[in-house]
Design an enzyme around this catalytic site. Structure first.
Site, mmCIF file in Angstrom:
data_model
loop_
_atom_site.group_PDB
_atom_site.id
_atom_site.type_symbol
_atom_site.label_atom_id
_atom_site.label_comp_id
_atom_site.label_asym_id
_atom_site.label_seq_id
_atom_site.Cartn_x
_atom_site.Cartn_y
_atom_site.Cartn_z
ATOM 1 N N TYR A 18 0.818 -1.220 0.000
ATOM 2 C CA TYR A 18 0.000 0.000 0.000
ATOM 3 C C TYR A 18 0.850 1.267 0.000
ATOM 4 O O TYR A 18 0.369 2.331 -0.378
ATOM 5 C CB TYR A 18 -0.945 0.018 1.201
ATOM 6 C CG TYR A 18 -2.012 -1.049 1.161
ATOM 7 C CD1 TYR A 18 -2.327 -1.724 -0.014
ATOM 8 C CD2 TYR A 18 -2.714 -1.397 2.301
ATOM 9 C CE1 TYR A 18 -3.303 -2.697 -0.052
ATOM 10 C CE2 TYR A 18 -3.695 -2.371 2.270
ATOM 11 C CZ TYR A 18 -3.987 -3.021 1.094
ATOM 12 O OH TYR A 18 -4.954 -3.997 1.058
ATOM 13 N N LYS B 229 3.518 -15.234 2.355
ATOM 14 C CA LYS B 229 3.591 -16.105 1.177
ATOM 15 C C LYS B 229 5.050 -16.304 0.787
ATOM 16 O O LYS B 229 5.500 -15.895 -0.277
ATOM 17 C CB LYS B 229 2.788 -15.489 0.023
ATOM 18 C CG LYS B 229 1.281 -15.595 0.176
ATOM 19 C CD LYS B 229 0.748 -16.996 -0.049
ATOM 20 C CE LYS B 229 0.804 -17.375 -1.518
ATOM 21 N NZ LYS B 229 0.238 -18.736 -1.749
ATOM 22 N N ASP C 137 -2.930 -17.848 2.151
ATOM 23 C CA ASP C 137 -4.124 -18.454 1.568
ATOM 24 C C ASP C 137 -4.625 -19.617 2.427
ATOM 25 O O ASP C 137 -5.828 -19.795 2.617
ATOM 26 C CB ASP C 137 -3.874 -18.890 0.127
ATOM 27 C CG ASP C 137 -2.611 -19.709 -0.051
ATOM 28 O OD1 ASP C 137 -1.773 -19.771 0.870
ATOM 29 O OD2 ASP C 137 -2.446 -20.298 -1.144
ATOM 30 N N ASP D 2 -5.190 -6.973 5.705
ATOM 31 C CA ASP D 2 -6.427 -6.352 5.246
ATOM 32 C C ASP D 2 -7.465 -7.423 4.914
ATOM 33 O O ASP D 2 -8.638 -7.332 5.293
ATOM 34 C CB ASP D 2 -6.123 -5.487 4.023
ATOM 35 C CG ASP D 2 -7.217 -4.486 3.702
ATOM 36 O OD1 ASP D 2 -8.256 -4.485 4.388
ATOM 37 O OD2 ASP D 2 -7.037 -3.694 2.762
ATOM 38 N N ASP E 171 -10.810 -8.980 7.517
ATOM 39 C CA ASP E 171 -12.202 -8.927 7.070
ATOM 40 C C ASP E 171 -12.850 -10.306 7.081
ATOM 41 O O ASP E 171 -14.043 -10.443 7.399
ATOM 42 C CB ASP E 171 -12.289 -8.314 5.669
ATOM 43 C CG ASP E 171 -12.342 -6.790 5.702
ATOM 44 O OD1 ASP E 171 -12.181 -6.218 6.793
ATOM 45 O OD2 ASP E 171 -12.528 -6.184 4.640
#
Length: 369
Positions: A142, A193, A226, A250, A254
């Site tokens: 970001y 990852k 993941d 992020d 959620d």
């Protein structure tokens, strides 16, 4: 009694409505002599853009830097879709995070017993859920440079976002996670990852090093992001603290939020580094929900996440953990008595609006006072 400097930034949409309920709780705490606050209020997001042409003013930034804690409602909405990218409402929040060095985002996902059936998952998977996601907030994709869209000679376009982390950024967020785990169930999952991203390789290396050197008593497990997302849906109660980068944090936060039934239920904290001399740290607290312009002004918004954000401020900025526990208990009590806003309503419950839920929580605070 210490006086705590609190800056309120209601923002846009339902931010104004849910902040109004926080003001009621703050006034109650003051009236009861449980805590003392010096309160200032200012604009952020679209409201600030309409007022001064920027998503946050320099005066508001000065107030934010001087505050002991900041409470922010929500920013954004379609009204400001046409403003320049650098002046969009969300840029005000991003500036607060960056200028105040708010690198550690704490996102709890707690399922109140009375709401276990509101989750999209089965009751047995979420009842008693208490997960804390620790998200690195000021680095990663970001904020990485270059961040561009380039016109190519063949008429195509190329977009570039850059994922960048330095070892000190990973180390300090890992320490926050390990320290918090010691106050909970002493378990951390580090998620990245490393199988396809070099930033993930460094992340795993640094977290492992910090763990081995200073936190061998804390259980540490590494899990690809993941896979972590999948396990959050399959068996969420296996997690205690999850530490992860800005992008994956992020997403994972959620996912975890929806396990509880509604984004309207969950608060968050964004913390800066501890100052060596004063022992204080910059801190911003906000609900994880957005401005929800479609329901703004209709008395439909759920104020629990905003009130919970005040509770987190009491706990992490003001050292008032017992009062924070009372607020949490008041929320749980109101829910146990069947009070529901529309986002969490169910058959047989008492449907209330924003102020009605505030009334129910204040009544519970009075009851146990």
């Amino acid at each position: 009694m210490a006086v705590h400097k609190l800056l309120l930034l209601p923002g846009d949409g339902i931010g104004v409505e849910v902040m109004a309920q926080v003001k009621r709780v703050v006034k109650w705490l003051d009236t009861q002599g449980l805590a003392s606050f010096a309160i200032e209020e200012d604009l952020v997001g679209g409201a600030a853009y309409d007022d001064c042409g920027a998503p946050i003013s320099e005066e508001a930034m000065t107030r934010a830097a001087e505050a002991d804690a900041i409470l922010l409602g929500a920013v954004g909405g379609p009204k400001w879709d046409g403003v320049p990218y650098a002046l969009r409402p969300e840029a005000g929040l991003l500036r607060l995070r960056k200028d105040l060095h708010l690198f550690a985002n704490l996102r709890p996902a707690i399922c109140y017993p009375a709401l276990a059936d509101a989750s999209s998952l089965k009751r047995e998977l979420v009842e008693g859920l208490d997960v804390l996601i620790v998200r690195e907030l000021t680095g990663g994709v970001y904020f990485g440079e270059p961040k561009t869209i380039t016109n190519l000679s063949d008429g195509q376009k190329r977009a570039v976002d850059t994922q960048v982390y330095e070892s000190y950024e990973i180390e300090r967020i890992a320490r926050v996670a390990f320290d918090l785990a010691r106050t909970r169930r002493n378990s951390v999952v580090s998620s990245e990852k490393h199988n396809v991203m070099m930033s993930g390789v460094l992340w795993k290396e640094v977290v492992s090093s910090v763990h081995g050197a200073d936190y061998p008593d804390v259980q540490l497990r590494h899990q690809l992001a993941d896979s972590c997302a999948m396990q959050l849906v399959r068996a969420p109660k296996q997690f205690d603290v999850i530490v992860t980068d800005n992008l994956f944090g992020d997403i994972l936060s959620d996912v975890a939020a929806m396990l509880t039934g509604s984004l309207g239920m969950l608060p968050s904290a964004s913390l800066g580094p501890m100052e060596e001399v004063s022992g204080k740290r910059s801190a911003l607290y906000e609900p994880v929900h957005g401005a929800a312009p479609d329901i703004a002004g209709k008395e439909l918004a759920n104020p629990i996440a905003m009130i919970g954000s005040l509770g987190m401020a009491l706990r992490y900025s003001f050292g008032l953990g017992e009062i924070a526990d009372r607020i949490d208990a008041a929320v749980a009590g109101a829910l146990a008595k069947g009070y529901r806003t529309g986002d969490i309503n169910a058959e047989g419950m008492t449907l209330v609006g924003t102020q009605g839920m505030g009334d129910a929580i204040l009544a519970e605070l009075e009851r146990v006072n």
